[in-house]
Design a protein around this motif. Structure first.
Motif, PDB file in Angstrom:
ATOM      1  N   THR A 165      71.779  58.347  44.101  1.00  0.00           N
ATOM      2  CA  THR A 165      72.341  57.445  43.101  1.00  0.00           C
ATOM      3  C   THR A 165      71.246  56.922  42.181  1.00  0.00           C
ATOM      4  O   THR A 165      71.413  56.849  40.969  1.00  0.00           O
ATOM      5  CB  THR A 165      73.076  56.266  43.782  1.00  0.00           C
ATOM      6  OG1 THR A 165      74.134  56.797  44.578  1.00  0.00           O
ATOM      7  CG2 THR A 165      73.632  55.293  42.766  1.00  0.00           C
ATOM      8  N   GLU A 166      70.103  56.583  42.771  1.00  0.00           N
ATOM      9  CA  GLU A 166      68.976  56.104  41.990  1.00  0.00           C
ATOM     10  C   GLU A 166      68.563  57.160  40.957  1.00  0.00           C
ATOM     11  O   GLU A 166      68.358  56.852  39.780  1.00  0.00           O
ATOM     12  CB  GLU A 166      67.821  55.777  42.927  1.00  0.00           C
ATOM     13  CG  GLU A 166      66.653  55.100  42.269  1.00  0.00           C
ATOM     14  CD  GLU A 166      65.562  54.763  43.266  1.00  0.00           C
ATOM     15  OE1 GLU A 166      65.303  53.557  43.429  1.00  0.00           O
ATOM     16  OE2 GLU A 166      64.994  55.688  43.871  1.00  0.00           O
ATOM     17  N   ASP A 192      67.378  48.701  41.705  1.00  0.00           N
ATOM     18  CA  ASP A 192      68.043  47.729  42.572  1.00  0.00           C
ATOM     19  C   ASP A 192      68.895  46.720  41.797  1.00  0.00           C
ATOM     20  O   ASP A 192      69.710  46.034  42.377  1.00  0.00           O
ATOM     21  CB  ASP A 192      67.031  46.985  43.435  1.00  0.00           C
ATOM     22  CG  ASP A 192      66.099  46.095  42.652  1.00  0.00           C
ATOM     23  OD1 ASP A 192      65.905  46.347  41.457  1.00  0.00           O
ATOM     24  OD2 ASP A 192      65.573  45.137  43.228  1.00  0.00           O
ATOM     25  N   TYR A 213      69.730  48.358  47.998  1.00  0.00           N
ATOM     26  CA  TYR A 213      69.207  49.388  47.108  1.00  0.00           C
ATOM     27  C   TYR A 213      70.142  50.585  47.134  1.00  0.00           C
ATOM     28  O   TYR A 213      70.710  50.906  48.172  1.00  0.00           O
ATOM     29  CB  TYR A 213      67.806  49.825  47.551  1.00  0.00           C
ATOM     30  CG  TYR A 213      66.726  48.867  47.153  1.00  0.00           C
ATOM     31  CD1 TYR A 213      65.970  49.093  46.020  1.00  0.00           C
ATOM     32  CD2 TYR A 213      66.475  47.735  47.896  1.00  0.00           C
ATOM     33  CE1 TYR A 213      64.974  48.208  45.640  1.00  0.00           C
ATOM     34  CE2 TYR A 213      65.478  46.848  47.529  1.00  0.00           C
ATOM     35  CZ  TYR A 213      64.732  47.094  46.401  1.00  0.00           C
ATOM     36  OH  TYR A 213      63.762  46.221  46.029  1.00  0.00           O
ATOM     37  N   PRO A 214      70.291  51.269  46.008  1.00  0.00           N
ATOM     38  CA  PRO A 214      71.143  52.458  45.992  1.00  0.00           C
ATOM     39  C   PRO A 214      70.462  53.615  46.726  1.00  0.00           C
ATOM     40  O   PRO A 214      69.244  53.593  46.942  1.00  0.00           O
ATOM     41  CB  PRO A 214      71.280  52.772  44.500  1.00  0.00           C
ATOM     42  CG  PRO A 214      70.072  52.175  43.866  1.00  0.00           C
ATOM     43  CD  PRO A 214      69.733  50.965  44.699  1.00  0.00           C
ATOM     44  N   SER A 215      71.252  54.617  47.084  1.00  0.00           N
ATOM     45  CA  SER A 215      70.685  55.804  47.727  1.00  0.00           C
ATOM     46  C   SER A 215      69.750  56.506  46.742  1.00  0.00           C
ATOM     47  O   SER A 215      69.814  56.272  45.526  1.00  0.00           O
ATOM     48  CB  SER A 215      71.807  56.763  48.133  1.00  0.00           C
ATOM     49  OG  SER A 215      72.388  57.318  46.967  1.00  0.00           O
ATOM     50  N   GLU A 274      73.958  48.680  38.217  1.00  0.00           N
ATOM     51  CA  GLU A 274      75.142  49.295  38.800  1.00  0.00           C
ATOM     52  C   GLU A 274      75.385  50.619  38.094  1.00  0.00           C
ATOM     53  O   GLU A 274      75.410  50.670  36.873  1.00  0.00           O
ATOM     54  CB  GLU A 274      76.353  48.389  38.622  1.00  0.00           C
ATOM     55  CG  GLU A 274      76.214  47.127  39.444  1.00  0.00           C
ATOM     56  CD  GLU A 274      77.549  46.547  39.807  1.00  0.00           C
ATOM     57  OE1 GLU A 274      78.555  47.282  39.758  1.00  0.00           O
ATOM     58  OE2 GLU A 274      77.576  45.378  40.163  1.00  0.00           O
ATOM     59  N   PRO A 275      75.526  51.708  38.871  1.00  0.00           N
ATOM     60  CA  PRO A 275      75.715  53.029  38.244  1.00  0.00           C
ATOM     61  C   PRO A 275      77.008  53.146  37.480  1.00  0.00           C
ATOM     62  O   PRO A 275      77.905  52.381  37.654  1.00  0.00           O
ATOM     63  CB  PRO A 275      75.681  53.992  39.421  1.00  0.00           C
ATOM     64  CG  PRO A 275      75.829  53.173  40.645  1.00  0.00           C
ATOM     65  CD  PRO A 275      75.524  51.758  40.298  1.00  0.00           C
TER      66      PRO A 275
END
Length: 173
Positions: free
Chosen positions: A112-113, A169, A107-109, A172-173
């Motif tokens: 970032t989320e 999740d 999972y991204p931080s 991709e950013p």
């Protein structure tokens, strides 16, 4: 996308076995109950925020909660992996596409989320529906109580919480 034991040989009713028939706009089209339910959920949150809990309850009761849960459990939460399986089976998998089960993805931080949600205007990139932050869902659940359960399993969580919860999740950013 349907669970394998329930899946029709020609594919799921929401995701055809032939990738050429897939939507070009979204990975999974939302069912009508999803769009209708979002407006009721939005109204319920507004009523709860102003202390009108009975009106919030009426709006929640207007949501086709079990239909949302069924669509989420049987289709939405497995849409990405199902598309990957279909492409792998027929040899049309694209280079660089994530194909791991969700449990193996990191999972991204939170930061970032948050950037992902803001970038995507709180819209799901899989199905195009509006989504709501987990923080708001939990706050709403605390205000309205048992009318909107946020539990640890899909079976005990309100269908709207499952469908409208923002999840990053698979992005991709």
């Amino acid at each position: 996308m349907c669970l394998k034991k329930d899946r029709h040989p020609q594919g799921c009713k929401w995701l055809d076995a032939d990738p050429s028939k897939w939507s070009k706009a979204t990975l999974l089209s939302a069912i009508p109950a999803v769009d209708a339910g979002f407006e009721h959920f939005r109204q319920a949150v507004e009523f709860a925020a102003t202390g009108c809990l009975a009106a919030a309850q009426r709006e929640l009761d207007s949501i086709e909660e079990s239909e949302l849960r069924d669509w989420y459990v049987e289709h939405a939460q497995v849409a990405g992996i199902r598309r990957f399986e279909i492409r792998a089976k027929n040899g049309t998998q694209r280079e660089g596409v994530v194909g791991q089960p969700r449990a193996k993805l990191k999972y991204p931080s939170r930061a970032t989320e948050q950037r992902i949600f803001e970038r995507d205007a709180y819209t799901c990139v899989y199905c195009g529906i509006g989504v709501v932050s987990r923080r708001l869902l939990h706050a709403f659940s605390k205000v309205v109580g048992t009318a909107f359960p946020m539990e640890t399993t899909n079976a005990t969580t309100h269908g709207a919480a499952l469908v409208y919860r923002a999840v990053a999740d698979h992005v991709e950013p």
